[in-house]
Scaffold this motif. Structure first.
Motif, PDB file in Angstrom:
ATOM      1  N   ASP A 113      51.215  41.281  -0.443  1.00  0.00           N
ATOM      2  CA  ASP A 113      49.956  40.921  -1.003  1.00  0.00           C
ATOM      3  C   ASP A 113      49.209  42.238  -1.131  1.00  0.00           C
ATOM      4  OD1 ASP A 113      47.207  39.996  -1.351  1.00  0.00           O
ATOM      5  OD2 ASP A 113      47.380  38.590   0.156  1.00  0.00           O
ATOM      6  N   PHE A 114      49.398  43.016  -2.046  1.00  0.00           N
ATOM      7  CA  PHE A 114      48.646  44.302  -1.928  1.00  0.00           C
ATOM      8  C   PHE A 114      47.142  44.294  -2.259  1.00  0.00           C
ATOM      9  CE2 PHE A 114      53.410  45.059  -2.883  1.00  0.00           C
ATOM     10  CZ  PHE A 114      53.405  45.729  -1.720  1.00  0.00           C
ATOM     11  N   ALA A 115      46.738  43.016  -3.036  1.00  0.00           N
ATOM     12  CA  ALA A 115      45.315  42.905  -3.365  1.00  0.00           C
ATOM     13  C   ALA A 115      44.343  42.878  -2.081  1.00  0.00           C
ATOM     14  CB  ALA A 115      45.060  41.675  -4.116  1.00  0.00           C
ATOM     15  N   THR A 116      45.015  42.124  -1.094  1.00  0.00           N
ATOM     16  CA  THR A 116      44.321  41.989   0.143  1.00  0.00           C
ATOM     17  C   THR A 116      44.478  43.367   1.034  1.00  0.00           C
ATOM     18  OG1 THR A 116      44.838  39.395   0.392  1.00  0.00           O
ATOM     19  CG2 THR A 116      44.280  40.663   2.497  1.00  0.00           C
ATOM     20  N   VAL A 117      45.952  43.917   1.118  1.00  0.00           N
ATOM     21  CA  VAL A 117      46.070  45.190   1.622  1.00  0.00           C
ATOM     22  C   VAL A 117      44.968  46.164   1.010  1.00  0.00           C
ATOM     23  CG1 VAL A 117      47.483  47.125   1.971  1.00  0.00           C
ATOM     24  CG2 VAL A 117      48.304  45.186   1.963  1.00  0.00           C
ATOM     25  N   SER A 118      44.698  46.291  -0.340  1.00  0.00           N
ATOM     26  CA  SER A 118      43.711  47.332  -0.921  1.00  0.00           C
ATOM     27  C   SER A 118      42.267  46.851  -0.640  1.00  0.00           C
ATOM     28  CB  SER A 118      44.025  47.253  -2.477  1.00  0.00           C
ATOM     29  OG  SER A 118      42.947  48.021  -3.098  1.00  0.00           O
ATOM     30  N   PHE A 119      41.937  45.500  -0.423  1.00  0.00           N
ATOM     31  CA  PHE A 119      40.614  45.113  -0.169  1.00  0.00           C
ATOM     32  C   PHE A 119      40.522  45.520   1.544  1.00  0.00           C
ATOM     33  CE2 PHE A 119      38.388  41.702   2.055  1.00  0.00           C
ATOM     34  CZ  PHE A 119      37.108  42.010   1.804  1.00  0.00           C
ATOM     35  N   LEU A 120      41.230  45.401   2.284  1.00  0.00           N
ATOM     36  CA  LEU A 120      41.017  45.968   3.599  1.00  0.00           C
ATOM     37  C   LEU A 120      41.173  47.205   4.035  1.00  0.00           C
ATOM     38  CD1 LEU A 120      43.182  42.659   5.184  1.00  0.00           C
ATOM     39  CD2 LEU A 120      40.500  43.187   5.136  1.00  0.00           C
ATOM     40  N   GLN A 121      41.524  48.071   3.003  1.00  0.00           N
ATOM     41  CA  GLN A 121      41.614  49.616   3.251  1.00  0.00           C
ATOM     42  C   GLN A 121      40.052  49.815   3.550  1.00  0.00           C
ATOM     43  OE1 GLN A 121      44.118  51.677   3.311  1.00  0.00           O
ATOM     44  NE2 GLN A 121      42.806  53.025   4.214  1.00  0.00           N
ATOM     45  N   TRP A 122      38.958  49.434   2.859  1.00  0.00           N
ATOM     46  CA  TRP A 122      37.644  49.679   3.412  1.00  0.00           C
ATOM     47  C   TRP A 122      37.390  49.361   4.680  1.00  0.00           C
ATOM     48  CZ3 TRP A 122      33.296  47.278   5.204  1.00  0.00           C
ATOM     49  CH2 TRP A 122      32.194  47.963   5.379  1.00  0.00           C
ATOM     50  N   PHE A 123      37.887  48.307   5.345  1.00  0.00           N
ATOM     51  CA  PHE A 123      37.609  47.985   6.742  1.00  0.00           C
ATOM     52  C   PHE A 123      38.536  48.906   7.547  1.00  0.00           C
ATOM     53  CE2 PHE A 123      36.368  44.305   4.329  1.00  0.00           C
ATOM     54  CZ  PHE A 123      35.312  43.819   5.228  1.00  0.00           C
ATOM     55  N   ILE A 124      39.386  49.178   7.061  1.00  0.00           N
ATOM     56  CA  ILE A 124      40.218  50.145   8.149  1.00  0.00           C
ATOM     57  C   ILE A 124      39.252  51.550   8.273  1.00  0.00           C
ATOM     58  CG2 ILE A 124      42.176  51.523   8.329  1.00  0.00           C
ATOM     59  CD1 ILE A 124      43.923  49.509   6.820  1.00  0.00           C
ATOM     60  N   ASN A 125      39.099  51.895   7.199  1.00  0.00           N
ATOM     61  CA  ASN A 125      38.012  53.083   7.470  1.00  0.00           C
ATOM     62  C   ASN A 125      36.889  52.898   8.190  1.00  0.00           C
ATOM     63  OD1 ASN A 125      40.005  54.450   5.659  1.00  0.00           O
ATOM     64  ND2 ASN A 125      38.801  53.940   4.079  1.00  0.00           N
ATOM     65  N   GLU A 126      36.227  51.789   7.863  1.00  0.00           N
ATOM     66  CA  GLU A 126      35.020  51.118   8.617  1.00  0.00           C
ATOM     67  C   GLU A 126      35.266  51.244  10.423  1.00  0.00           C
ATOM     68  OE1 GLU A 126      32.043  51.046   7.582  1.00  0.00           O
ATOM     69  OE2 GLU A 126      30.928  49.523   8.650  1.00  0.00           O
ATOM     70  N   GLN A 127      36.182  50.677  10.460  1.00  0.00           N
ATOM     71  CA  GLN A 127      36.661  50.487  12.084  1.00  0.00           C
ATOM     72  C   GLN A 127      36.783  51.787  12.558  1.00  0.00           C
ATOM     73  OE1 GLN A 127      35.533  47.159  11.924  1.00  0.00           O
ATOM     74  NE2 GLN A 127      36.652  47.644  13.798  1.00  0.00           N
ATOM     75  N   VAL A 128      37.383  52.930  11.962  1.00  0.00           N
ATOM     76  CA  VAL A 128      37.795  54.147  12.543  1.00  0.00           C
ATOM     77  C   VAL A 128      36.172  54.578  12.663  1.00  0.00           C
ATOM     78  CG1 VAL A 128      38.070  56.493  11.967  1.00  0.00           C
ATOM     79  CG2 VAL A 128      39.827  54.685  11.441  1.00  0.00           C
TER      80      VAL A 128
END
Ligand code: FEO
Length: 169
Positions: A113-128
């Motif tokens: 599900d690469f749409a969700t993976v792509s969407f969550l990239q923003w959150f990964i960066n935000e969490q850092v």
């Protein structure tokens, strides 16, 4: 097409972000009661950011045609032992959120599900960024908490934080 499992994880994450907003609002209230309005402002802005995170997930679920199910938000703690404890709890909470986001990414990746993976990239960066900020504030409050002048300046510094809506929205 998003699977029921990923949709459920994202629905649960909305509730977790809303809980984080409540938790930070509780921390804000605690600092207002200590007359440290600058620190209280910092946590109030953080609370608004968490609601923005929940909104982003709400919009994504709507965009992919998933059912949105709003969950129940637990009551956050409202009593804290010390200034340091609040900042430590905030850092601890961000780490919990990071693990939760990573878990969704892992599951989405496993499903292709690469749409969700792509969407969550923003959150990964935000969490850092959020963990780095929270960690730095733990260090700073430990430096200043026994010195009223330093604590006053720290409070002034955190009074400057303002909420800015996500430019991507
Ligand atoms: Fe929405 Fe602070 O993580």
């Amino acid at each position: 097409m998003i699977s029921d499992k990923i949709a459920q994880l994202l629905n649960e994450q909305i509730t977790k972000e809303q809980y984080a907003a409540q938790y930070y609002l509780s921390m804000s209230a605690w600092f207002f009661a200590q007359d440290l309005d600058g620190i209280a402002n910092y946590f109030r802005v953080q609370s608004k950011e968490e609601l923005m995170h929940a909104d982003k997930m709400f919009d994504f679920l709507n965009d992919v045609g998933a059912e949105i199910v709003i969950g129940e938000i637990a009551k956050p703690p409202h009593e804290f032992m010390s200034h340091i404890e609040v900042f430590e709890k905030a850092l601890e909470h961000e780490k919990t959120v990071t693990r939760s986001i990573f878990n969704i990414v892992k599951n989405a990746n496993d499903e292709g599900d690469f749409a969700t993976v792509s969407f969550l990239q923003w959150f990964i960066n935000e969490q850092v960024e959020e963990e780095a900020n929270a960690s730095q504030l733990v260090t700073k409050i430990k430096m200043v908490h026994t010195n009223p002048s330093a604590l006053y300046l720290f409070d002034q510094e955190l009074s400057q934080r303002v909420f800015t809506a996500d430019p991507a929205n």
